[in-house]
Design a protein around this motif. Structure first.
Motif, short mmCIF file in Angstrom:
data_model
loop_
_atom_site.label_atom_id
_atom_site.label_comp_id
_atom_site.label_asym_id
_atom_site.label_seq_id
_atom_site.Cartn_x
_atom_site.Cartn_y
_atom_site.Cartn_z
N TYR A 234 -3.14 6.87 -8.27
CA TYR A 234 -3.41 8.17 -7.64
C TYR A 234 -4.82 8.20 -7.07
N ALA A 235 -5.79 7.72 -7.84
CA ALA A 235 -7.18 7.82 -7.39
C ALA A 235 -7.53 6.71 -6.40
N ALA A 236 -6.99 5.50 -6.62
CA ALA A 236 -7.43 4.38 -5.80
C ALA A 236 -6.62 4.25 -4.52
N GLN A 239 -5.64 8.77 -3.01
CA GLN A 239 -6.80 9.56 -2.56
C GLN A 239 -7.66 8.80 -1.57
N LEU A 240 -7.78 7.49 -1.72
CA LEU A 240 -8.69 6.75 -0.87
C LEU A 240 -8.02 6.20 0.38
N PHE B 103 -12.36 -0.12 -11.73
CA PHE B 103 -12.26 1.13 -10.98
C PHE B 103 -12.32 2.32 -11.93
N ARG B 107 -15.37 5.08 -11.78
CA ARG B 107 -15.12 6.49 -11.51
C ARG B 107 -15.44 7.33 -12.75
N TYR B 344 -4.19 16.65 -13.43
CA TYR B 344 -4.58 15.76 -12.34
C TYR B 344 -4.40 16.43 -10.98
N GLN B 349 -12.68 16.01 -7.10
CA GLN B 349 -13.09 14.62 -7.28
C GLN B 349 -13.77 14.43 -8.63
N LEU B 352 -11.31 14.70 -11.43
CA LEU B 352 -10.53 13.47 -11.54
C LEU B 352 -11.33 12.40 -12.29
N MET B 356 -10.43 10.47 -15.64
CA MET B 356 -10.45 9.02 -15.78
C MET B 356 -11.26 8.61 -17.00
#
Lengths: 428, 387
Positions: A234-236, A239-240, B103, B107, B344, B349, B352, B356
């Protein structure tokens, strides 16, 4: 030497070792063979064979009596003597009473050790019964409540696009979720099967320090909670990069989750390939690649297929990575790269959040479809696999035997018999 | 790790064959006559009598000066491609997995820098105001997992002993594959069952426990002022119910690890125990359980790792709260994975990144538990082999 001495305990002790053994050999060779006697059965009464595992009448009555007494006590306590209520409470009390009565009954005739043994056996069997009963109950309950929705054919052919929350079960269906699941799991398998099996081959066939590192990392990743895999995608990715939820993102999340499972399972299967098969292949002068392709992988094939199918069953049923990545939709979406694409577990999750009984029935129907799918995969895996590396079925064994007969024929008969050969073997 | 060794010795063997020998032995040409006494001429398909034997073969005079042949073979093209491809697969796998870890850490560090140590101590979760921490969700996660262990471990040990010691023949293999099947049942199905069936059935039991055992603090169900609650709504969506469901979900994992460990208990010792007049339970207590202890501990911990990470079943059953709730029978608990699933969607940002950080903490905990478990299992296995 020792055998000789054992056979002839009365042999002369005066000579030295060498003499004695030489003696022994000479004498055993000279002595006439002792005749073997088969005792005659004449006049000997042979009773029926005793069955050692059979329980006696006494034991069976102990169990029966306790089985009757336990629930009876529970029924008396519930509603008659005390104001206890609830089915689970009844079961617990009945079980405890059953164990108590059983201890009492067994201890009438047996000592403490035997009482402990019997009670423990009963406890083990009850643990198994509870576990398998719970499994059967979960499956039967889901399929049972889903059976309201399952007989409607439109449940499998239509989507939820035109069905509102109050519509009956004869409108709408889950074909979009079935298709979505198939697309997502196909993409995930297209990523994980080549990558996972090649990595497992790398771990086993190449070896070395880096392979140990890879194994450690992939073992570590089996600990990754599936929701965290979903959160990562979801984040990598969403979103990106793509900025929208899609079937492909869901496939990536499933892949991240399935990859360590498949690597680990294939690794175990490849380890079971007997080392002497590899060594035989190397000894025949084949290269490493030839050995892997013609010996290791075919030997481990059924195990690898089982590993992949079991990984697929896990991947299909996993909801949490999909929850974050695929998005929820009521329409059919065949494009994994564009727009939300729902899958079966997520559809179940989405349905049962609704208060409408029809939608909940659909949720159970979807869950039943999911269970049946997993069950089907599992049965296929058991039919294919379930055998260790190198264990062949009858047909495979016959084929292999036929092939070696052919080879033998090619190498001997065709070469030496069908072509003119020198008539005489050279004398020594 | 013993399996590793036998296998790596094979690849080592292969390497060793390709390496120039360290002992300088002159390699002489080997003639067929020396070996078989015959020359087999494949082209004419004829056998000739040996023309020479080892004894009358004149000693080669120039063998010291012969050019030394290297034994290292040049890898064939297919071999080097194979090596390259499989190495690439290994590197890809590792890089994907490291990418996930790095990652997440990168984050997560944004959020961790803001909250610092408070991340572990704060109970509330509102990243927008800078007030967030995982004290309550971690507490809830462990509460559910520990209840799951209380439900699951007796069942798992019992079933594993049943499968390895009591049941025989085709029934055993059928039950073993049934356990595997149970591990593959989707968690959302267990969640449905827990939500629609188990909850209603367990509430009377919860009420009964809280009535008669409320002197034990964790079984009491009280409202804010300390008055005892008895109505059914006070017992719904509790950690107890979620724990039972998660416990049933992790039993198959535990059972299969334990059964494997139990069935490795050596036959000689079992028979010795029986020969000394032991009952089956006596044999289990003195042979099987000591030999399987490592497997039992490992199995429990593997199950614990899965219980901690379970999402959907927990998310369906619990009603999330952000305070530490010691009363396990009372409505309201939370877990890290349920928190992620819950928050979520609406997270900024920074929110999130906070999620994480929570996920990373959960991952680290399960990682430590899994590694400890697998090292215990591996050690117990090697112990069983040496004995």
């Amino acid at each position: 030497m020792s055998i000789t001495t054992l056979e002839r305990p009365l042999a002369g002790n005066d000579g030295d070792d060498g003499d004695r053994s030489a003696d022994g050999h000479a004498e055993t060779a000279a002595a006439p063979p002792a005749p073997t006697h088969i005792p005659s059965k004449e006049g000997i009464e042979v009773g029926p064979r005793r069955r050692l595992r059979e329980s006696t009448l006494d034991e069976r009555f102990n169990i029966l009596g306790a089985l009757v007494a336990g629930p009876t006590v529970a029924t008396l306590l519930f509603g008659w003597f005390t104001p206890l209520t609830g089915p689970i409470g009844w079961v617990v009390v009945a079980f405890l009473a059953f164990i108590g009565f059983y201890i009492l009954l067994v201890s009438l005739r047996s000592d403490r050790e035997e009482v402990k043994d019997r009670v423990l056996t009963v406890l083990l069997i009850s643990a198994g019964t509870i576990l398998f009963g719970a499994l059967a109950f979960v499956v039967v309950y889901t399929v049972g409540r889903g059976s309201v929705a399952l007989p409607h054919l439109n449940f499998f052919t239509e989507t939820m696009q035109l069905a509102g929350p109050l519509d009956g079960l004869d409108v709408g269906g889950i074909s979009h979720a079935i298709v979505g699941t198939l697309i997502q799991i196909s993409i995930a398998l297209a990523i994980t099967i080549p990558l996972g099996i090649t990595t497992a081959v790398f771990l086993n066939e190449i070896g070395g320090k880096f392979a140990r590192f890879v194994r450690t990392i992939s073992d570590a990743m089996t600990a990754l909670p599936s929701i965290v895999a979903g959160l990562f995608v979801y984040a990598a990715v969403i979103q990106l990069i793509t900025h929208q939820r899609s079937g492909f993102a869901a496939s990536l999340a499933i892949s991240v989750m399935m990859l360590p499972i498949i690597i680990r399972a294939s690794d175990v299967v490849l380890r079971l390939v007997p080392g002497n098969l590899r060594e035989a292949s190397y000894a025949l002068g084949s290269t490493r690649w030839r050995t892997v392709w013609s010996v290791v992988l075919p030997t481990a094939r059924s195990g690898l297929v089982t590993a992949v199918i079991l990984g697929t069953a896990r991947g299909i049923g996993e909801t949490s990575p999909v929850l974050l990545t695929s998005g929820i939709t009521a329409v059919m979406n065949l494009n994994p790269f564009e727009g939300p694409m729902i899958s079966l577990p997520l559809q179940v999750f989405d349905f049962v959040k609704s208060p409408e009984p029809n939608i909940i029935a659909r949720g159970f129907g979807t869950a039943a479809v999911l269970i049946l799918l997993v069950l089907l995969l599992f049965i296929v895996a058991r039919l294919i696999g379930g055998k260790g590396a190198g264990q062949l079925s009858d047909r495979q064994r016959r084929r292999v035997a036929q092939r070696s007969v052919d080879d033998l024929r090619r190498m001997t008969v065709e070469r030496y018999v069908l072509t003119p050969t020198p008539t005489k073997e050279p004398q020594k | 790790m013993s399996e590793d060794k036998s296998f790596e010795s094979l690849t080592d063997l292969h390497d060793a064959l390709n390496r120039p020998t360290s002992v300088k032995v002159p390699v002489e040409r080997v003639f067929a006559p020396e070996v078989g006494g015959e020359i087999f001429d494949a082209n004419s398909r004829k056998r000739h009598p040996a023309t020479a034997t080892l004894t009358d073969q004149p000693e080669p005079t120039n063998h010291r000066d012969a050019v030394k042949r290297s034994l290292r073979s040049r890898p064939s093209q297919s071999d080097s491609i194979f090596k390259g491809v499989s190495l690439t697969a290994g590197v890809t796998t590792v890089s994907i997995m490291l990418a996930v870890g790095i990652f997440l850490s990168l984050r997560a560090s944004d959020a961790l820098q803001v909250s610092g140590i408070n991340f572990l101590l704060e109970q509330q979760w509102s990243p927008e105001t800078g007030q967030f921490g995982i004290a309550s969700v971690i507490f809830g996660t462990f509460t559910i997992a520990i209840i799951a262990m209380f439900v699951g471990v007796p069942l798992a040990v019992g079933t594993a002993l049943l499968l390895s010691e009591v049941v025989r023949g085709p029934i055993r293999s059928f039950l073993v594959s049934l356990v595997d099947l149970m591990a593959a049942v989707p968690s959302v199905v267990f969640g449905l069952w827990g939500l629609f069936f188990l909850q209603a059935a367990v509430i009377p039991v919860s009420a009964w426990i809280s009535t008669y055992f409320s002197f034990i603090p964790i079984f009491a169900v009280e409202d804010g002022s300390g008055a005892r609650l008895t109505e059914a709504s006070a017992f719904t969506s509790s950690a107890f119910i979620a724990g039972i469901v998660v416990g049933l979900m992790v039993v198959p994992t535990q059972t299969s690890v334990m059964r494997e460990a139990f069935s490795q208990a050596p036959m000689g010792e079992r028979e010795a125990a029986f020969a000394l007049g032991s009952t089956r339970w006596g044999m289990i207590r003195t042979v099987v359980l000591p030999f399987g202890r490592g497997g039992m501990i490992g199995g429990v911990m593997l199950g614990l790792g899965r219980a901690l990470g379970e999402t959907i079943a927990v998310y369906l059953i619990i009603s999330p709260i952000f305070t530490i709730n010691w009363e396990v029978l009372k409505t309201g608990t939370n877990s890290v994975s349920a928190l992620i699933a819950l928050r979520y969607g609406e997270a900024s940002q920074f929110g999130l990144s906070a999620l994480m950080a929570a996920g990373l903490v959960l991952f680290l905990i399960t990682l430590v538990i899994n590694f400890t478990a697998s090292s215990i299992v591996a050690r117990s296995r090697s112990g069983a082999e040496t004995s």
